[in-house]
Motif scaffolding. Structure first.
Motif, PDB file in Angstrom:
ATOM      1  N   PRO A 156     -13.611  13.754 -61.159  1.00 35.46           N
ATOM      2  CA  PRO A 156     -14.836  13.030 -60.533  1.00 35.46           C
ATOM      3  C   PRO A 156     -14.851  12.899 -59.307  1.00 35.46           C
ATOM      4  N   THR A 157     -14.027  13.271 -58.269  1.00 36.80           N
ATOM      5  CA  THR A 157     -13.726  13.188 -56.778  1.00 36.80           C
ATOM      6  C   THR A 157     -14.420  14.772 -56.425  1.00 36.80           C
ATOM      7  N   LEU A 158     -13.680  15.921 -56.329  1.00 39.21           N
ATOM      8  CA  LEU A 158     -14.231  16.842 -56.587  1.00 39.21           C
ATOM      9  C   LEU A 158     -15.421  16.991 -57.107  1.00 39.21           C
ATOM     10  N   ALA A 159     -15.632  16.974 -58.805  1.00 42.86           N
ATOM     11  CA  ALA A 159     -16.950  16.619 -59.206  1.00 42.86           C
ATOM     12  C   ALA A 159     -18.409  16.870 -58.288  1.00 42.86           C
ATOM     13  N   ALA A 160     -18.040  15.278 -57.447  1.00 41.54           N
ATOM     14  CA  ALA A 160     -19.228  14.892 -56.824  1.00 41.54           C
ATOM     15  C   ALA A 160     -19.114  15.888 -56.061  1.00 41.54           C
ATOM     16  N   ALA A 161     -18.030  16.375 -55.253  1.00 42.93           N
ATOM     17  CA  ALA A 161     -18.690  17.113 -54.179  1.00 42.93           C
ATOM     18  C   ALA A 161     -19.360  18.516 -54.162  1.00 42.93           C
ATOM     19  N   VAL A 162     -18.773  18.656 -55.237  1.00 34.72           N
ATOM     20  CA  VAL A 162     -19.423  20.305 -56.016  1.00 34.72           C
ATOM     21  C   VAL A 162     -20.803  20.202 -55.947  1.00 34.72           C
ATOM     22  N   ARG A 163     -21.166  19.314 -57.069  1.00 36.08           N
ATOM     23  CA  ARG A 163     -22.060  18.591 -57.806  1.00 36.08           C
ATOM     24  C   ARG A 163     -23.422  17.804 -56.061  1.00 36.08           C
ATOM     25  N   ASP A 164     -23.270  17.821 -55.036  1.00 34.84           N
ATOM     26  CA  ASP A 164     -23.742  17.976 -54.233  1.00 34.84           C
ATOM     27  C   ASP A 164     -24.401  18.879 -53.286  1.00 34.84           C
ATOM     28  N   ALA A 165     -22.688  20.032 -53.515  1.00 36.86           N
ATOM     29  CA  ALA A 165     -23.066  21.292 -52.490  1.00 36.86           C
ATOM     30  C   ALA A 165     -24.047  21.912 -53.193  1.00 36.86           C
ATOM     31  N   HIS A 166     -23.719  22.466 -54.592  1.00 37.65           N
ATOM     32  CA  HIS A 166     -25.480  22.225 -55.429  1.00 37.65           C
ATOM     33  C   HIS A 166     -27.015  22.117 -55.572  1.00 37.65           C
ATOM     34  N   ALA A 167     -26.554  21.220 -55.248  1.00 39.47           N
ATOM     35  CA  ALA A 167     -27.837  20.244 -54.904  1.00 39.47           C
ATOM     36  C   ALA A 167     -28.570  20.234 -53.586  1.00 39.47           C
ATOM     37  N   ALA A 168     -27.365  20.671 -52.612  1.00 39.64           N
ATOM     38  CA  ALA A 168     -27.777  21.508 -51.111  1.00 39.64           C
ATOM     39  C   ALA A 168     -28.466  22.387 -51.013  1.00 39.64           C
ATOM     40  N   THR A 169     -27.482  23.484 -51.809  1.00 34.94           N
ATOM     41  CA  THR A 169     -27.384  24.800 -51.499  1.00 34.94           C
ATOM     42  C   THR A 169     -28.114  25.409 -52.956  1.00 34.94           C
ATOM     43  N   SER A 170     -28.142  25.260 -53.542  1.00 34.25           N
ATOM     44  CA  SER A 170     -28.276  26.221 -55.046  1.00 34.25           C
ATOM     45  C   SER A 170     -27.286  26.938 -54.772  1.00 34.25           C
ATOM     46  N   ALA A 171     -26.149  26.734 -54.618  1.00 35.44           N
ATOM     47  CA  ALA A 171     -24.814  28.192 -54.234  1.00 35.44           C
ATOM     48  C   ALA A 171     -24.439  28.469 -55.818  1.00 35.44           C
ATOM     49  N   ASP A 172     -23.899  29.314 -56.018  1.00 34.80           N
ATOM     50  CA  ASP A 172     -23.478  29.416 -57.531  1.00 34.80           C
ATOM     51  C   ASP A 172     -21.607  30.051 -56.955  1.00 34.80           C
ATOM     52  N   ILE A 173     -21.332  30.658 -55.500  1.00 33.50           N
ATOM     53  CA  ILE A 173     -19.793  30.548 -55.142  1.00 33.50           C
ATOM     54  C   ILE A 173     -19.593  29.402 -54.431  1.00 33.50           C
ATOM     55  N   PHE A 174     -18.141  28.545 -55.098  1.00 37.23           N
ATOM     56  CA  PHE A 174     -17.972  27.277 -54.197  1.00 37.23           C
ATOM     57  C   PHE A 174     -16.792  27.885 -53.713  1.00 37.23           C
ATOM     58  N   VAL A 175     -16.072  28.243 -52.050  1.00 34.79           N
ATOM     59  CA  VAL A 175     -15.156  28.216 -51.873  1.00 34.79           C
ATOM     60  C   VAL A 175     -14.596  25.934 -51.557  1.00 34.79           C
ATOM     61  N   LEU A 176     -13.543  25.973 -52.454  1.00 30.89           N
ATOM     62  CA  LEU A 176     -13.378  24.563 -52.179  1.00 30.89           C
ATOM     63  C   LEU A 176     -11.700  24.435 -50.979  1.00 30.89           C
ATOM     64  N   ALA A 177     -11.957  24.366 -50.368  1.00 33.62           N
ATOM     65  CA  ALA A 177     -10.932  23.594 -49.229  1.00 33.62           C
ATOM     66  C   ALA A 177      -9.724  23.485 -49.501  1.00 33.62           C
ATOM     67  N   ASN A 178      -8.127  24.045 -49.198  1.00 35.61           N
ATOM     68  CA  ASN A 178      -6.951  22.902 -49.939  1.00 35.61           C
ATOM     69  C   ASN A 178      -7.441  23.544 -51.323  1.00 35.61           C
ATOM     70  N   HIS A 179      -7.625  24.473 -51.804  1.00 31.89           N
ATOM     71  CA  HIS A 179      -7.922  24.518 -53.414  1.00 31.89           C
ATOM     72  C   HIS A 179      -8.092  25.857 -54.295  1.00 31.89           C
ATOM     73  N   GLY A 180      -9.212  26.595 -53.825  1.00 32.38           N
ATOM     74  CA  GLY A 180      -9.722  28.016 -54.408  1.00 32.38           C
ATOM     75  C   GLY A 180     -10.342  27.992 -54.445  1.00 32.38           C
ATOM     76  N   LEU A 181     -10.888  28.691 -56.366  1.00 30.52           N
ATOM     77  CA  LEU A 181     -12.444  29.306 -55.831  1.00 30.52           C
ATOM     78  C   LEU A 181     -13.266  28.763 -56.852  1.00 30.52           C
ATOM     79  N   ILE A 182     -14.221  28.549 -57.191  1.00 28.09           N
ATOM     80  CA  ILE A 182     -15.468  28.897 -58.245  1.00 28.09           C
ATOM     81  C   ILE A 182     -17.209  29.099 -58.449  1.00 28.09           C
TER      82      ILE A 182
END
Ligand SMILES: [Zn+2]
Length: 359
Positions: A156-182
């Motif tokens: 859930p914590t990562l989900a909230a961060a990804v949701r916020d990132a999408h809301a702010a940028t409309s991105a469809d690529i997310f590089v996750l620090a110390n983790h990977g890629l969406i």
């Protein structure tokens, strides 16, 4: 056990595409086919890592926890989750399955895109574990809709961060620090193209593995076996890779499969003395580095640990000497070790019913 879909679902038309109508089964088949290809590429997915989802009507089909993407075209790895998904996702009413949705289900549900693909690309991770990652990513991903997401515990914590990132940028690529890629897209083919584009742009030529000097001394000892993969052995030989391997866990699967730190010794004959040191938590030692010589893995390591070790070797070989590395902090490591959802995934990893070996 596969999810049993009610007959009324099979054949239901869910959307049009350029070549005609696609049924639910058409969409799931397309996703499973691509997921298997992604899952069999060890530079994208290692062991049970990574996950995929597709939203069709009021159901999100997502990889089950502990299953392997590489198996997607041979067995059902997807479970249907009722949408909107909660922090504790539940299987859609009317479907029967013994599987549990991925621990990253909430991350997939956080994005509006029909198809979401999450991978542990070694090229993406080699960027994402650096404290200066964003500057390099800005150049390499220029012109694409991308966002950098700070490290958060998966769930859930990562989900909230990804949701916020999408809301702010409309991105469809997310590089996750110390983790990977969406990557996220409207259909499977688009997601595959986007994933290939991003990984190509993030590609780093790895250093070639270094072999031990002199006579190979790679022998197993009680409780541990020598890893024969020359890329993994190079973690003990290549000075830059060795520094990275011993500098602290870099990403969640590193912690979950390999523990907080390897045992590091200079010679084989030091191993048993070091293991007997009562100041160490013996159970936490999943692997051993014999400096300049060998890497050993515990016999009782989780299934998939060889692939995770190879991932670490591949990541380390893509990081140049002197690069600023930002390993996970102690609190993040502790949170990953003491995690019920992850224990379930580990329990799945001890099962031996997978029809073939490493991806
Ligand atoms: Zn992940």
């Amino acid at each position: 056990m596969a999810a049993k879909r009610p007959g009324r679902r099979t054949g239901a038309v869910t959307r049009r595409c350029g070549r005609g109508l696609m049924t639910v089964d058409d969409n799931l088949s397309a996703l499973n086919s691509s997921a298997a290809a992604w899952g069999r590429d060890p530079t994208l997915v290692q062991g049970a890592g990574g996950n995929v989802s597709i939203k069709l009507d009021d159901v999100m089909w997502i990889k089950a926890s502990g299953t392997w993407l590489a198996d997607a075209d041979m067995q059902d790895i997807l479970v249907p989750v009722a949408m909107p998904a909660s922090d504790v996702p539940r299987v859609k009413d009317g479907y029967a399955t013994a599987l549990r949705p991925s621990i990253e289900t909430s991350v997939h549900a956080a994005l509006p895109h029909r198809v979401v693909v999450h991978v542990h690309s070694v090229d993406a991770i080699a960027h994402a574990v650096r404290s200066d990652a964003e500057a390099e990513l800005s150049q390499r991903l220029s012109g694409l809709a991308w966002a950098f997401v700070r490290y958060c515990k998966p769930g859930p914590t990562l989900a909230a961060a990804v949701r916020d990132a999408h809301a702010a940028t409309s991105a469809d690529i997310f590089v996750l620090a110390n983790h990977g890629l969406i990557v996220a897209a409207d259909d499977v083919a688009q997601a595959d193209r986007l994933l290939r584009e991003v990984v190509s742009r993030l590609s780093i030529a790895p250093r070639l593995p270094l072999a031990p000097q002199g006579t190979p001394s790679a022998t197993s000892i009680a409780g541990f076996r020598a890893v024969p993969d020359p890329h993994v052995i190079s973690l003990a030989v290549d000075p830059t890779s060795l520094a990275i391997a011993t500098g602290g866990p870099l990403y969640p699967d590193h912690v979950v499969f390999l523990g907080p730190a390897p045992l590091v010794v200079d010679r084989y004959d030091e191993i048993n003395v070091a293991l007997a040191d009562t100041r160490r938590d013996r159970a936490s030692i999943r692997w051993i580095i014999v400096r300049g010589s060998a890497v050993l893995l515990a016999h009782d390591a989780l299934r998939g640990s060889d692939a995770i070790l190879r991932c670490l070797a591949d990541v380390a070989a893509r990081i140049p000497p002197g690069a600023p590395i930002a390993p996970l902090c102690a609190a993040d490591v502790d949170a990953l070790i003491d995690w019920d959802a992850e224990r379930y995934r580990q329990a799945m990893a001890t099962r031996s019913d997978r029809p073939h070996g490493a991806p």
